[in-house]
Design a protein around this motif. Structure first.
Motif, PDB file in Angstrom:
ATOM      1  N   UNK A 115       0.503  -1.352   0.293  1.00  0.00           N
ATOM      2  CA  UNK A 115       0.323  -0.045   0.248  1.00  0.00           C
ATOM      3  C   UNK A 115       1.081   1.276   0.510  1.00  0.00           C
ATOM      4  N   UNK A 116       1.671   1.256   0.732  1.00  0.00           N
ATOM      5  CA  UNK A 116       2.751   2.634   0.066  1.00  0.00           C
ATOM      6  C   UNK A 116       3.273   3.131  -1.014  1.00  0.00           C
ATOM      7  N   UNK A 117       3.529   1.506  -1.497  1.00  0.00           N
ATOM      8  CA  UNK A 117       4.010   1.890  -2.877  1.00  0.00           C
ATOM      9  C   UNK A 117       2.908   2.546  -3.886  1.00  0.00           C
ATOM     10  N   UNK A 118       1.517   2.389  -3.735  1.00  0.00           N
ATOM     11  CA  UNK A 118       0.408   2.772  -4.260  1.00  0.00           C
ATOM     12  C   UNK A 118       0.392   4.209  -3.494  1.00  0.00           C
ATOM     13  N   UNK A 119       0.278   4.247  -2.215  1.00  0.00           N
ATOM     14  CA  UNK A 119       0.352   5.452  -1.833  1.00  0.00           C
ATOM     15  C   UNK A 119       1.520   6.410  -2.358  1.00  0.00           C
ATOM     16  N   UNK A 151      -4.742   4.875   4.511  1.00  0.00           N
ATOM     17  CA  UNK A 151      -4.288   5.103   6.349  1.00  0.00           C
ATOM     18  C   UNK A 151      -2.812   4.004   6.088  1.00  0.00           C
ATOM     19  N   UNK A 152      -3.163   3.286   6.411  1.00  0.00           N
ATOM     20  CA  UNK A 152      -2.036   1.629   5.888  1.00  0.00           C
ATOM     21  C   UNK A 152      -0.307   2.532   6.452  1.00  0.00           C
ATOM     22  N   UNK A 153       0.169   3.079   4.780  1.00  0.00           N
ATOM     23  CA  UNK A 153       1.136   4.021   5.353  1.00  0.00           C
ATOM     24  C   UNK A 153       1.977   4.476   6.552  1.00  0.00           C
ATOM     25  N   UNK A 154       0.699   4.921   6.728  1.00  0.00           N
ATOM     26  CA  UNK A 154       1.013   5.842   8.320  1.00  0.00           C
ATOM     27  C   UNK A 154       1.413   4.734   9.576  1.00  0.00           C
ATOM     28  N   UNK A 155       0.410   3.820   9.052  1.00  0.00           N
ATOM     29  CA  UNK A 155       1.042   2.530  10.326  1.00  0.00           C
ATOM     30  C   UNK A 155       2.645   2.474  10.608  1.00  0.00           C
ATOM     31  N   UNK A 156       3.047   2.424   8.787  1.00  0.00           N
ATOM     32  CA  UNK A 156       5.098   2.480   8.964  1.00  0.00           C
ATOM     33  C   UNK A 156       5.178   3.495   9.846  1.00  0.00           C
ATOM     34  N   UNK A 157       5.060   4.504   8.858  1.00  0.00           N
ATOM     35  CA  UNK A 157       5.182   6.011   9.474  1.00  0.00           C
ATOM     36  C   UNK A 157       5.909   6.466  11.141  1.00  0.00           C
ATOM     37  N   UNK A 181      10.596   9.666   5.632  1.00  0.00           N
ATOM     38  CA  UNK A 181       9.796  11.038   4.070  1.00  0.00           C
ATOM     39  C   UNK A 181       9.211  10.270   3.654  1.00  0.00           C
ATOM     40  N   UNK A 182       9.333   9.690   2.472  1.00  0.00           N
ATOM     41  CA  UNK A 182       8.243   9.012   2.229  1.00  0.00           C
ATOM     42  C   UNK A 182       6.805   8.592   1.709  1.00  0.00           C
ATOM     43  N   UNK A 183       7.000   8.292   2.767  1.00  0.00           N
ATOM     44  CA  UNK A 183       5.282   8.159   3.324  1.00  0.00           C
ATOM     45  C   UNK A 183       5.125   9.768   3.824  1.00  0.00           C
ATOM     46  N   UNK A 184       5.594  10.873   4.549  1.00  0.00           N
ATOM     47  CA  UNK A 184       5.276  11.749   5.275  1.00  0.00           C
ATOM     48  C   UNK A 184       5.130  12.868   3.721  1.00  0.00           C
ATOM     49  N   UNK A 185       6.021  12.485   2.466  1.00  0.00           N
ATOM     50  CA  UNK A 185       5.500  14.021   1.673  1.00  0.00           C
ATOM     51  C   UNK A 185       4.623  12.589   0.751  1.00  0.00           C
ATOM     52  N   UNK A 186       4.325  11.882   0.896  1.00  0.00           N
ATOM     53  CA  UNK A 186       3.172  11.382  -0.151  1.00  0.00           C
ATOM     54  C   UNK A 186       1.518  11.331   0.456  1.00  0.00           C
ATOM     55  N   UNK A 187       1.800  11.928   1.915  1.00  0.00           N
ATOM     56  CA  UNK A 187       0.695  12.217   2.764  1.00  0.00           C
ATOM     57  C   UNK A 187       0.269  13.489   2.445  1.00  0.00           C
TER      58      UNK A 187
END
Length: 420
Positions: free
Chosen positions: A209-213, A263-269, A281-287
């Motif tokens: 899901x992070x890949x898609x996000x 939602x799910x990538x935020x669990x990892x972040x 940082x990738x997830x936070x920027x994507x969000x």
């Protein structure tokens, strides 16, 4: 005698799983805290998009039943946890439903039982949260009972891939636990994929899901500057995807929604920051990029009306499609909600149409358009947010005074038509 299986949580994950297991001949009981859900199911009524009333009645004929009584776990050979894990205020998963389900199992745990968690969460949950609760009764995971994690991969509304033919990732507390869980699923799914342990299985779901996000954020960011540079991003994507290797097409839109991607990538972040002390940082920027798309849609809507010398305030804006993905009724985390709220805050008269949503409770002040043709013809601006299969988008765009297509479904060269 068939294996008795109790599936805890009868939503979009647990119910399709229960159907596959039931139709494969397993003795399946569905356990849910919502008596309205269990009563409806026992009377042959479905509450999710992917299963019809007929599907539920078929399940009942094959022995399925639903209950709110957790004592059924005392006779279960297998307990599968499929409860929701929404985002908590701290940014990680809210595990209260998981803890509640595990506690019910712990009260009824016995030797030889197999316990599987499917709810999406951060790496370490199975071992650090689930296992201690189960072992508090004096039994030991991997010795007295088996414990595993197998991430749900349900894609609501997907007619090609469902619970049976989507490969099932399985990771156990021990190798023996992995094998037992995989053998359980292999009774009713086409293929299992075994990981080294529970953490790897937990991380696999978050990676997907992070890949898609991240890739959706990439094209959403490109949509903004391509517009400013007068570059047609939709044409760019069509050209790029002609490459037969090394590229997968992602498309911009009004934001991301649903039960996974926002939602799910935020669990990892959250897990990385709390455990390791530095940001993902990738997830936070994507969000950041994806979460500002509804505001960008409203900005563009204002520009479209300004070009016609009309103010956003007082204009009638019709939103087409308010669910998070096409052809289903699911509204979870739909960006349409924020788009509507921002339009209303600027004084627009917001109307909506969605063949799957009769009452838009998330935005009660939005007005439902019953006659789509009349609504489009009368709106100062029509915005396509979700392209349901019942929409003839080309025809609607022609009827509209101004048409803003956030999904790239129509030719941007048409008069009065603007693409994201």
């Amino acid at each position: 005698m068939s294996m008795q299986t109790v599936i805890i949580g009868l939503g979009y994950v647990g119910l399709p799983l229960a159907r596959e297991a039931t139709m494969a001949g397993l003795n399946v009981i569905g356990l849910d805290v919502n008596s309205g859900v269990t009563s409806a199911l026992n009377n042959g009524r479905s509450h999710i998009d992917d299963l019809s009333d007929r599907d539920i009645n078929d399940m009942l004929k094959h022995g399925f039943s639903a209950t709110t009584d957790s004592r059924v776990l005392a006779e279960a050979d297998v307990a599968v946890i499929c409860v929701p894990t929404p985002l908590s205020n701290e940014g990680g998963p809210d595990l209260r439903a998981v803890v509640g389900a595990v506690s019910m199992i712990a009260e009824n745990i016995h030797k030889g039982m197999l316990v599987i968690l499917e709810s999406t969460t951060y790496p370490g949950t199975t071992d650090e949260v689930v296992r201690p609760i189960l072992e508090a009764q004096g039994l030991t995971a991997g010795v007295d009972f088996s414990l595993a994690f197998s991430p749900e991969r349900i894609d609501p509304g997907n007619s090609s891939f469902g619970a049976k033919n989507t490969p099932k990732v399985v990771g156990g507390h021990t190798d023996a636990c992995t094998s037992e869980a995989a053998e359980f699923y292999e009774q009713f799914v086409d293929r299992t994929v075994r990981t080294k342990g529970t953490r790897e299985a937990e991380m696999a779901k978050l990676l997907e899901n992070t890949y898609r996000h991240v890739n959706i954020a990439l094209v959403n960011e490109m949509a903004r500057f391509c517009h400013d540079l007068e570059i047609d991003l939709w044409d760019v994507i069509e050209a790029a995807k002609s490459k037969p290797f090394g590229f997968q097409a992602f498309y911009p839109g009004p934001g991301v929604g649903g039960h996974c991607i926002p939602i799910d990538p935020n669990y990892l972040s959250h897990n990385v920051k709390s455990r390791l002390g530095y940001p993902f940082r990738f997830v936070e920027l994507a969000q950041e990029v994806n979460s500002r798309m509804p505001a960008y849609v409203v900005e563009r809507a204002q520009d479209i009306l300004n070009a016609r010398e009309k103010a956003l305030k007082g204009s009638r804006v019709l939103l087409l499609g308010v669910t998070y993905k096409p052809n289903i009724a699911d509204q979870r985390e739909s960006p349409a909600k924020e788009v509507a709220e921002r339009l209303l805050a600027k004084g627009s008269v917001v109307e909506y149409h969605d063949p799957f949503v009769q009452d838009w409770d998330a935005v009660p002040t939005a007005l439902r358009t019953e006659d789509l043709a009349v609504g489009v013809a009368g709106a100062d601006l029509t915005i396509l947010l979700q392209n349901h299969r019942t929409y003839d988008v080309a025809s609607l765009a022609e009827r509209a005074i101004s048409f803003f297509d956030t999904r790239g479904e129509v030719d941007s060269d048409g008069a009065g038509i603007t693409r994201l």
